[in-house]
Design a protein around this motif. Sequence first.
Motif, PDB file in Angstrom:
ATOM      1  N   ASP A 253       6.751  -0.133   2.219  1.00  0.00           N
ATOM      2  CA  ASP A 253       7.070   1.182   2.799  1.00  0.00           C
ATOM      3  C   ASP A 253       5.956   1.694   3.705  1.00  0.00           C
ATOM      4  O   ASP A 253       4.835   1.184   3.682  1.00  0.00           O
ATOM      5  CB  ASP A 253       7.326   2.214   1.686  1.00  0.00           C
ATOM      6  CG  ASP A 253       8.228   3.354   2.148  1.00  0.00           C
ATOM      7  OD1 ASP A 253       8.664   3.339   3.324  1.00  0.00           O
ATOM      8  OD2 ASP A 253       8.508   4.255   1.338  1.00  0.00           O
ATOM      9  N   THR A 255       3.842   5.101   4.301  1.00  0.00           N
ATOM     10  CA  THR A 255       3.561   6.325   3.543  1.00  0.00           C
ATOM     11  C   THR A 255       3.677   7.551   4.467  1.00  0.00           C
ATOM     12  O   THR A 255       3.822   7.403   5.684  1.00  0.00           O
ATOM     13  CB  THR A 255       2.119   6.308   2.976  1.00  0.00           C
ATOM     14  OG1 THR A 255       1.229   6.357   4.088  1.00  0.00           O
ATOM     15  CG2 THR A 255       1.876   5.063   2.146  1.00  0.00           C
ATOM     16  N   THR A 257       1.343   9.335   5.454  1.00  0.00           N
ATOM     17  CA  THR A 257       0.262   9.342   6.449  1.00  0.00           C
ATOM     18  C   THR A 257       0.303   8.075   7.322  1.00  0.00           C
ATOM     19  O   THR A 257      -0.658   7.753   8.015  1.00  0.00           O
ATOM     20  CB  THR A 257      -1.124   9.477   5.763  1.00  0.00           C
ATOM     21  OG1 THR A 257      -1.201   8.507   4.725  1.00  0.00           O
ATOM     22  CG2 THR A 257      -1.335  10.864   5.211  1.00  0.00           C
ATOM     23  N   THR A 259       0.316   4.918   6.575  1.00  0.00           N
ATOM     24  CA  THR A 259      -0.294   3.670   6.136  1.00  0.00           C
ATOM     25  C   THR A 259       0.829   2.781   5.596  1.00  0.00           C
ATOM     26  O   THR A 259       1.948   3.253   5.357  1.00  0.00           O
ATOM     27  CB  THR A 259      -1.353   3.925   5.045  1.00  0.00           C
ATOM     28  OG1 THR A 259      -0.718   4.626   3.961  1.00  0.00           O
ATOM     29  CG2 THR A 259      -2.497   4.766   5.577  1.00  0.00           C
ATOM     30  N   LEU A 260       0.501   1.477   5.411  1.00  0.00           N
ATOM     31  CA  LEU A 260       1.525   0.522   4.979  1.00  0.00           C
ATOM     32  C   LEU A 260       1.297   0.169   3.509  1.00  0.00           C
ATOM     33  O   LEU A 260       0.171  -0.133   3.107  1.00  0.00           O
ATOM     34  CB  LEU A 260       1.398  -0.741   5.843  1.00  0.00           C
ATOM     35  CG  LEU A 260       2.457  -1.820   5.654  1.00  0.00           C
ATOM     36  CD1 LEU A 260       3.816  -1.344   6.173  1.00  0.00           C
ATOM     37  CD2 LEU A 260       2.051  -3.103   6.388  1.00  0.00           C
ATOM     38  N   LEU A 261       2.366   0.218   2.720  1.00  0.00           N
ATOM     39  CA  LEU A 261       2.255  -0.190   1.312  1.00  0.00           C
ATOM     40  C   LEU A 261       2.688  -1.639   1.193  1.00  0.00           C
ATOM     41  O   LEU A 261       3.784  -2.003   1.633  1.00  0.00           O
ATOM     42  CB  LEU A 261       3.132   0.687   0.421  1.00  0.00           C
ATOM     43  CG  LEU A 261       2.704   2.140   0.267  1.00  0.00           C
ATOM     44  CD1 LEU A 261       3.640   2.871  -0.696  1.00  0.00           C
ATOM     45  CD2 LEU A 261       1.259   2.257  -0.232  1.00  0.00           C
ATOM     46  N   ARG A 263       3.092  -4.829  -1.549  1.00  0.00           N
ATOM     47  CA  ARG A 263       3.072  -5.246  -2.964  1.00  0.00           C
ATOM     48  C   ARG A 263       2.655  -6.710  -3.055  1.00  0.00           C
ATOM     49  O   ARG A 263       3.316  -7.590  -2.510  1.00  0.00           O
ATOM     50  CB  ARG A 263       4.429  -5.037  -3.619  1.00  0.00           C
ATOM     51  CG  ARG A 263       4.340  -5.210  -5.138  1.00  0.00           C
ATOM     52  CD  ARG A 263       5.523  -4.649  -5.892  1.00  0.00           C
ATOM     53  NE  ARG A 263       6.754  -5.227  -5.404  1.00  0.00           N
ATOM     54  CZ  ARG A 263       7.848  -4.523  -5.105  1.00  0.00           C
ATOM     55  NH1 ARG A 263       7.861  -3.229  -5.228  1.00  0.00           N
ATOM     56  NH2 ARG A 263       8.929  -5.121  -4.668  1.00  0.00           N
ATOM     57  N   THR A 269       0.177  -2.793  -5.932  1.00  0.00           N
ATOM     58  CA  THR A 269       0.518  -2.301  -4.592  1.00  0.00           C
ATOM     59  C   THR A 269      -0.755  -1.850  -3.893  1.00  0.00           C
ATOM     60  O   THR A 269      -1.559  -1.109  -4.466  1.00  0.00           O
ATOM     61  CB  THR A 269       1.524  -1.136  -4.691  1.00  0.00           C
ATOM     62  OG1 THR A 269       2.705  -1.638  -5.298  1.00  0.00           O
ATOM     63  CG2 THR A 269       1.863  -0.573  -3.329  1.00  0.00           C
ATOM     64  N   ARG A 270      -0.942  -2.325  -2.676  1.00  0.00           N
ATOM     65  CA  ARG A 270      -2.140  -1.940  -1.927  1.00  0.00           C
ATOM     66  C   ARG A 270      -1.739  -1.160  -0.686  1.00  0.00           C
ATOM     67  O   ARG A 270      -0.708  -1.403  -0.091  1.00  0.00           O
ATOM     68  CB  ARG A 270      -2.940  -3.180  -1.526  1.00  0.00           C
ATOM     69  CG  ARG A 270      -3.513  -3.838  -2.769  1.00  0.00           C
ATOM     70  CD  ARG A 270      -4.193  -5.117  -2.434  1.00  0.00           C
ATOM     71  NE  ARG A 270      -5.451  -4.915  -1.713  1.00  0.00           N
ATOM     72  CZ  ARG A 270      -6.365  -5.877  -1.608  1.00  0.00           C
ATOM     73  NH1 ARG A 270      -6.164  -7.066  -2.139  1.00  0.00           N
ATOM     74  NH2 ARG A 270      -7.478  -5.653  -0.942  1.00  0.00           N
ATOM     75  N   GLU A 271      -2.608  -0.206  -0.336  1.00  0.00           N
ATOM     76  CA  GLU A 271      -2.349   0.622   0.840  1.00  0.00           C
ATOM     77  C   GLU A 271      -3.196   0.075   1.989  1.00  0.00           C
ATOM     78  O   GLU A 271      -4.410  -0.043   1.859  1.00  0.00           O
ATOM     79  CB  GLU A 271      -2.733   2.071   0.517  1.00  0.00           C
ATOM     80  CG  GLU A 271      -2.378   3.030   1.609  1.00  0.00           C
ATOM     81  CD  GLU A 271      -2.714   4.473   1.231  1.00  0.00           C
ATOM     82  OE1 GLU A 271      -3.215   4.718   0.118  1.00  0.00           O
ATOM     83  OE2 GLU A 271      -2.484   5.343   2.092  1.00  0.00           O
ATOM     84  N   LEU A 273      -4.663   0.597   5.624  1.00  0.00           N
ATOM     85  CA  LEU A 273      -4.909   1.700   6.557  1.00  0.00           C
ATOM     86  C   LEU A 273      -4.790   1.251   7.998  1.00  0.00           C
ATOM     87  O   LEU A 273      -4.267   1.943   8.838  1.00  0.00           O
ATOM     88  CB  LEU A 273      -6.318   2.266   6.338  1.00  0.00           C
ATOM     89  CG  LEU A 273      -6.650   2.723   4.913  1.00  0.00           C
ATOM     90  CD1 LEU A 273      -8.045   3.276   4.849  1.00  0.00           C
ATOM     91  CD2 LEU A 273      -5.648   3.772   4.439  1.00  0.00           C
TER      92      LEU A 273
END
Length: 286
Positions: A253, A255, A257, A259-261, A263, A269-271, A273
């Motif tokens: 997804d 977010t 702001t 950023t990309l999520l 998995r 799950t990592r965000e 930037l």
Amino acid sequence: MDKSQQIGNQGLGGLAYTGSLDETLIRKRLSANKIGRSIKLFDSIDSTNKKAKKMAAKGAIEGSIIIANEQVEGKGRLGRTWVSKKDTGIWMSIILRPEFAPIHAAKLTVISALAVSQALYGMIGQRMLIKWPNDLVMNGRKICGILTGLSADRGKIHYAIVGIGINVSSRRGDFPPELAESASSILLETDRIVDRNELVAEILNSFEELYLQFTRTGDFTGHRAAYRELSVTLGKRVRVLRPEQEFEGLAIDLTDTCTLLVRQDDGRTREVLAGDVSIRGTGGYI
Ligand code: BTN
């Protein structure tokens, strides 16, 4: 018929010359009030982003546009060169003075990507898709890049510069060999000559609508929904190429702001930037 349309056809020895940018022709199609209030058009410039930065630092108003027929020092992300050959594309920067906090700045890139895609769709009924974070692609090749820069401190944005580069009528030979597979233009992917003056105006019209929708209401849900529809990244297995660590996972997804999520296979799950993301299994640039 205006001058750019008369010469804007491929019959001229296949040159696909679309004429020069012309402020009067841009204004003819411009319905935006704020974005494009001031348009500074250059035949040749080092970089519209560089010029925009200087002008913003001297107090240029929100919505000022700097655009050029040619850039001799066009800059892309990560210090890369942005090929900006004369009369083959749109090399443009928008000066903004948003009142939101710097954490929302990436929304400007999303708004720009949506504006470019919507504008082209309105003109020729074909979509550019969005490769997170800032590329627009057609048939898996990059047509447009967006570079957003900020001057901000203590939670306040003094100004933001959104630089948009669109390859409109570039030919294969216009790109250096290392970009031969990944870069393309609207002409190469659609066989359509698009009037650059018209496209500039339509981008600014869409940009204003999307920008004001967010800045007036604070609501970005519609933008995110539109982004999800156009994304070539979401739902795909991606490799995140970070300087400190590379990893793979499923892009799940965007977010709030922007950023990309992602998995990972271990379920974490990592965000992400920023940074380069390549989509696995496509074999190509995306
Ligand atoms: C990218 O690397 O994808 C971003 C490319 C941004 C290019 C545009 S062209 C107009 C503006 N002026 C520049 O020097 N760069 C941006």
